[in-house]
Design an enzyme around this catalytic site. Structure first.
Site, short mmCIF file in Angstrom:
data_model
loop_
_atom_site.label_atom_id
_atom_site.label_comp_id
_atom_site.label_asym_id
_atom_site.label_seq_id
_atom_site.Cartn_x
_atom_site.Cartn_y
_atom_site.Cartn_z
CB ALA A 127 -12.77 -23.00 -16.70
CB SER A 128 -14.47 -25.20 -11.84
OG SER A 128 -15.50 -25.72 -11.03
CB ALA A 129 -18.99 -22.16 -13.59
CB ILE A 131 -23.86 -24.79 -14.91
CG1 ILE A 131 -24.89 -23.82 -14.35
CG2 ILE A 131 -24.48 -25.70 -15.95
CD1 ILE A 131 -26.13 -24.46 -13.78
CB ALA A 132 -20.52 -27.17 -16.93
CD GLN A 133 -15.05 -30.16 -13.19
OE1 GLN A 133 -15.18 -29.55 -12.13
NE2 GLN A 133 -14.37 -31.30 -13.25
CB VAL A 134 -13.89 -26.27 -19.41
CG1 VAL A 134 -13.27 -26.48 -20.79
CG2 VAL A 134 -15.24 -25.56 -19.51
CE LYS A 148 -20.33 -24.98 -20.10
NZ LYS A 148 -20.87 -23.73 -20.68
CG ASP A 283 -22.43 -14.89 -20.11
OD1 ASP A 283 -22.42 -13.89 -19.38
OD2 ASP A 283 -22.14 -16.03 -19.70
#
EC number: 2.7.-.-
Length: 503
Positions: A127-129, A131-134, A148, A283
């Site tokens: 997963a990627s956004a 702010i961060a990725q996992v 993360k 969230d």
């Protein structure tokens, strides 16, 4: 001069998406408004509504502005409903960053090589956004984990955009007709805190631990375990969770999941967090929720949480019960009692405004009424009466809308009021009566145990202080009297002297 280059990009975006006219309409009148209206506008997107153009502009300005738009979408007390709906569509999706940078960041933060830290580490992020990725990994002890990691060198980029936002907010407050009511500097400050909270992964780890304790051994919710030896402010390592995305209804049905029970669980989990714990996951959109094979929810991503005081809970319980009893007078008085309404507000006017926006909502079967919509309507009234909306209640409203949408996706016949009412009534009953009095006495006992022995001394000191203050006041009064007497004597002396001279 990087900030100047960035400012040029922002101004160019305003031109490209025809936002100068929007700014002019917000300003009301004046020479700057006239100047904005005269600015050249791009011919593209001229048929799109202003709210759509604003969303597209924020998307083009990148992740920080996207997140800012998402925060604005949760503030119906500040922006019109159509803008809030449009900004809620903003998606925080960006390509993953280089896996080499990810490994370097983890090794730098945890002080060891990836091989020493993890028995297995998947280079490709799951997963990627912005702010961060996992990444998925396995510890040497055998546990499967999710790692993360923050994007490298993110802070300077964020600080640059935030400084420009603060600069812009100051001018909005000075120049726009609605500037003070919109509280742009407060909104940017709130966004600043929100962003920096998300940038601290130790805070997220603590949030996960707190929620895990609150729902320990729960038959409704699973919270992944945190591995603190593998956590820093830049890296978070938590238990890997297998489950079905809650939005995949077809697979949930194929797996034999009881969707009706799952929908009820969602509402019960939410109201348990609010009224029992005063601490809630803020969230809870479908991307952060999985469903386990045993019909339990799995919560993910704990970067945003909300906390509620007993005063907040009382506000919510009174308002929800009053709303569903259509007691709009009680809604109005509850707001005035809260101190969030300007002192000169008339209860009758506020009651009439609440009735006008809420009667259409309640003119349908109670099972179809949206709690989140009720709060949103309330916030819209708040805009007109300059009510000071608390940030934690805005977070709660956003979360409630997510929970409702999710619940009705799982079970269209979900009756939120049926599930919520027992929580509201139980909490209100728990605030009055002998049991509540005894509980409050027990809670306050340690404080009283410290205060009582020193009470005589403190009372004596207070009396002495009051006596000294009285003496000071008397002395000041005496000095003033003497000064007045001296002044009159001086005036008399001058008059006598003038009389003698004139003779």
């Amino acid at each position: 001069m990087k900030w100047l280059k960035r400012l040029t990009v922002i101004v160019g975006t305003f031109y490209r998406y025809r936002l100068a006219g929007l700014c002019a309409s917000l300003m009301g009148s004046g020479w700057i408004c006239a100047l904005l209206k005269m600015m050249p506008q791009s011919s593209k997107l001229k048929n799109e509504p202003p709210a759509v153009r604003l969303r597209l502009a924020l998307e083009s300005l990148g992740p920080i502005f996207i997140k800012f738009g998402q925060v604005l979408s949760t503030r119906p007390d500040l922006i019109p409903h159509d803008y809030a709906v449009e900004l809620a569509k903003l998606q925080d999706k960006v390509p993953p960053f280089d896996a080499r940078l990810s490994r370097e960041q983890i090794e730098k933060s945890l002080g060891q090589s990836i091989e020493k830290l993890y028995a297995e580490f998947e280079t490709e992020p799951i997963a990627s956004a912005s702010i961060a990725q996992v990444h998925k990994a396995r510890l040497h002890s055998g546990e499967q984990v999710a790692v993360k990691v923050l994007r490298p060198n993110l802070l300077p980029v964020i600080e640059q955009d935030l400084s420009l936002m603060r600069f812009g907010a100051g001018w909005v407050e000075r120049l726009f007709a609605d500037g003070k009511r919109l509280k742009p500097r407060e909104v940017v400050a709130e966004f600043d805190k929100y962003l920096h909270d998300e940038l601290d992964l130790m805070r997220e780890a603590a949030n996960a631990s707190q929620l895990g304790r609150n729902f320990q051994n729960s038959d409704m919710l699973i919270v992944p375990k945190v591995f603190y030896d593998y956590c820093t402010s830049d890296v978070l390592t938590i238990e890997w969770m297998d489950g079905t995305p809650v939005s995949d209804i077809a697979k949930l049905k194929a797996d034999g999941i009881d969707l009706h029970k799952l929908a009820d669980y969602g509402v019960e989990i939410f109201f348990t967090q609010v009224f029992r714990d005063g601490f809630f996951h803020a969230d809870m959109h479908p991307g952060n929720i999985l469903v386990a094979a045993d019909n339990r929810y799995i919560a993910l991503d704990f970067g945003i949480v909300g906390t509620l005081t007993d005063y907040d809970k009382r506000y919510l319980a009174i308002n929800f019960l009053a709303f569903f009893n259509r007691d709009y007078r009680r809604v109005a008085t509850a707001h005035i009692e809260s101190g969030w309404v300007p002192a000169d507000t008339r209860a009758e006017e506020l009651e009439a405004a609440v009735r006008a926006v809420c009667e259409p909502v309640f003119n349908k079967p109670i099972s179809q009424i949206s709690f989140g919509l009720v709060l949103m309507r309330l916030f819209e009234v708040s805009r007109r009466f300059n009510v000071e909306i608390q940030p934690q209640l805005v977070l709660l409203q956003k979360t409630l809308l997510n929970i409702e949408g999710l619940g009705r996706q799982l079970d269209p016949d979900l009756d939120l009021w049926k599930t919520a009412k027992p929580f509201l009534v139980k909490w209100m009953n728990g605030q009055v009566g002998p049991k509540a009095l005894w509980r409050n006495l027990k809670n306050e006992a340690p404080d009283w145990a410290q205060i009582i022995p020193s009470l005589p001394r403190k009372i004596s000191a207070l009396i002495d202080e009051n006596r000294q203050q009285e003496m000071r006041d008397a002395y000041i009064h005496l000095v003033k009297v003497q000064q007045r007497q001296s002044l009159w004597l001086a005036v008399i002396a001058v008059v006598l002297l003038l009389i003698l001279l004139l003779k």
